[in-house]
Design a protein around this motif. Structure first.
Motif, short mmCIF file in Angstrom:
data_model
loop_
_atom_site.label_atom_id
_atom_site.label_comp_id
_atom_site.label_asym_id
_atom_site.label_seq_id
_atom_site.Cartn_x
_atom_site.Cartn_y
_atom_site.Cartn_z
N GLY A 55 33.64 -85.65 55.77
CA GLY A 55 32.40 -85.10 56.10
C GLY A 55 31.83 -84.32 55.13
O GLY A 55 30.77 -84.07 54.69
N LYS A 56 32.72 -83.97 54.08
CA LYS A 56 32.47 -83.43 52.77
C LYS A 56 31.73 -84.21 51.77
O LYS A 56 31.17 -83.83 50.83
CB LYS A 56 33.73 -82.59 51.89
N ILE A 57 32.09 -85.64 52.20
CA ILE A 57 31.56 -86.44 51.07
C ILE A 57 29.65 -86.75 51.34
O ILE A 57 29.67 -87.20 52.63
CB ILE A 57 32.03 -87.93 51.14
N HIS A 58 29.17 -86.69 50.63
CA HIS A 58 27.45 -86.73 50.72
C HIS A 58 27.18 -88.09 51.34
O HIS A 58 26.27 -88.09 52.36
CB HIS A 58 26.79 -86.68 49.27
N GLU A 59 27.61 -89.35 50.91
CA GLU A 59 27.30 -90.57 51.24
C GLU A 59 27.64 -90.62 52.73
O GLU A 59 27.30 -91.67 53.27
CB GLU A 59 27.74 -91.52 50.42
N VAL A 60 28.80 -90.07 53.33
CA VAL A 60 29.42 -89.99 54.47
C VAL A 60 28.20 -89.92 55.83
O VAL A 60 28.14 -88.70 55.70
CB VAL A 60 30.82 -89.63 54.71
N SER A 61 27.88 -90.73 56.50
CA SER A 61 27.16 -90.52 57.81
C SER A 61 27.97 -90.08 58.99
O SER A 61 27.83 -89.26 59.86
CB SER A 61 26.03 -91.34 58.21
N ALA A 62 29.05 -90.95 59.15
CA ALA A 62 29.87 -90.86 60.17
C ALA A 62 31.36 -91.35 59.90
O ALA A 62 31.59 -92.12 58.83
CB ALA A 62 29.44 -91.34 61.58
N TRP A 63 32.54 -90.79 60.42
CA TRP A 63 33.77 -91.18 60.09
C TRP A 63 34.71 -91.45 61.40
O TRP A 63 34.34 -90.44 62.30
CB TRP A 63 34.26 -90.38 58.94
N VAL A 64 35.89 -92.11 60.77
CA VAL A 64 36.84 -92.03 61.87
C VAL A 64 38.07 -92.00 61.27
O VAL A 64 38.48 -92.72 60.00
CB VAL A 64 36.90 -93.38 62.77
N ILE A 65 39.12 -91.37 61.90
CA ILE A 65 40.65 -91.39 61.05
C ILE A 65 41.43 -91.99 62.24
O ILE A 65 41.42 -91.29 63.45
CB ILE A 65 41.03 -90.07 60.72
#
Length: 318
Positions: free
Chosen positions: A244-254
């Motif tokens: 989430g710290k990355i500007h380009e990322v809108s949503a993420w999954v680990i």
């Protein structure tokens, strides 16, 4: 609120109160549980107040659990904090009391308990516990130990006030807890710290993070990778916010592999609602923070594809 009156009547009625929270606890689970216990201990010194569940060494600075005999559940009030559904409750004896109260800020998908207080607009369950104290400030005491625990819970569930669920009320409650003695900077520093193995895993996450066409990010942490860094699955929560710290990322999954081979799915978002996706894969949670399960590579690919679609739909609306 009538439900608050019902909870207070139950607390006043019972001389033994046992407080539970969810498995694999985060700071809000323990903070709300311990914070409520400390408020009740200070306010009703003649009552027996216990907190139960697995002791988590990394969170023992918030509060430690009690080991109690099952016989103590007889004629007891049981309160469960920060837990959306009963299968997630830590310590399966929660149904052995005489009365059960649910206090939670997740969507009320499973309304268990005799009395249910759910506010899915609250940033954390700890914020709700402070609200309960505030409603009955003429009857309750807020010791420093409770202020510290509740502040830790709020900091944890708001990502140190970065997440969209943070509201003006959240900030007012946090300020009131600081005025009551919460050590704000020490707590924030403690929750921000990581060990050297976690620092190395963080580097691995950034190095191996992949981005879909519509800015959904994902990374897979297998059992082999965790062993390489000398970490357990339970210790991976510190890396969940990193994409989430990355500007380009809108949503993420680990994806984090479990002992039986399936994967725990940790979903987070800056905009697209992801709890519906989580429900489709044996999970649930908040619109911006949810969890699910994936049995194999095919299900993981399916989750990634669905997350990419959610990001695309969200971007088209913006």
């Amino acid at each position: 609120m009538a439900v608050l009156e019902d909870i207070m009547k139950a607390i006043q009625k019972y001389n033994r109160i046992i407080i539970h929270r969810h498995q694999r606890p985060d700071p809000d689970a323990i903070g709300s549980q311990v914070g409520l216990a400390e408020i009740l201990r200070a306010s009703f010194p003649y009552k027996e107040i216990f907190v139960v569940g697995k002791d988590i060494p990394g969170f023992d600075w918030i509060g430690q659990m009690d080991e109690i005999d099952s016989g103590l559940y007889e004629n007891a009030l049981v309160i469960v904090t920060d837990t959306a559904n009963s299968p997630r409750i830590d310590d399966r004896r929660f149904n052995e009391g005489e009365m059960l109260v649910k206090i939670d800020h997740h969507p009320n998908d499973e309304p268990f308990g005799d009395v249910i207080w759910v506010n899915d607009q609250a940033a954390s369950c700890s914020e709700m516990i402070y609200g309960f104290y505030q409603h009955f400030a003429d009857k309750l005491k807020l010791p420093k130990s409770a202020a510290n625990a509740l502040y830790a819970g709020i900091v944890g569930d708001t990502g140190r006030f970065l997440y969209p669920a943070t509201t003006p009320k959240t900030m007012l409650v946090s300020g009131a807890l600081m005025a009551a003695g919460a050590q704000a900077s020490a707590i924030s520093r403690r929750e921000d710290e990581i060990t050297m193995p976690l620092a190395k895993l963080s580097a691995y996450v950034y190095e191996n993070l992949k981005l879909t066409k519509h800015n959904a990010a994902y990374v897979v942490l297998t059992d082999e990778i965790l062993k390489k860094f000398g970490l357990s699955e339970a210790e991976t929560s510190a890396v969940v916010p990193l994409p989430g710290k990355i500007h380009e990322v809108s949503a993420w999954v680990i994806f984090v592999q479990q002992a039986d081979g399936h994967f725990r799915v940790r979903l987070r978002s800056k905009g697209p609602a992801i709890n519906g996706l989580a429900k489709n894969h044996r999970g649930g949670g908040h619109p911006m923070a949810s969890g699910a399960k994936a049995k194999d590579d095919d299900e993981m690919k399916d989750i990634i594809a669905q997350l990419d679609v959610l990001c695309q739909q969200w971007q088209e609306k913006e």
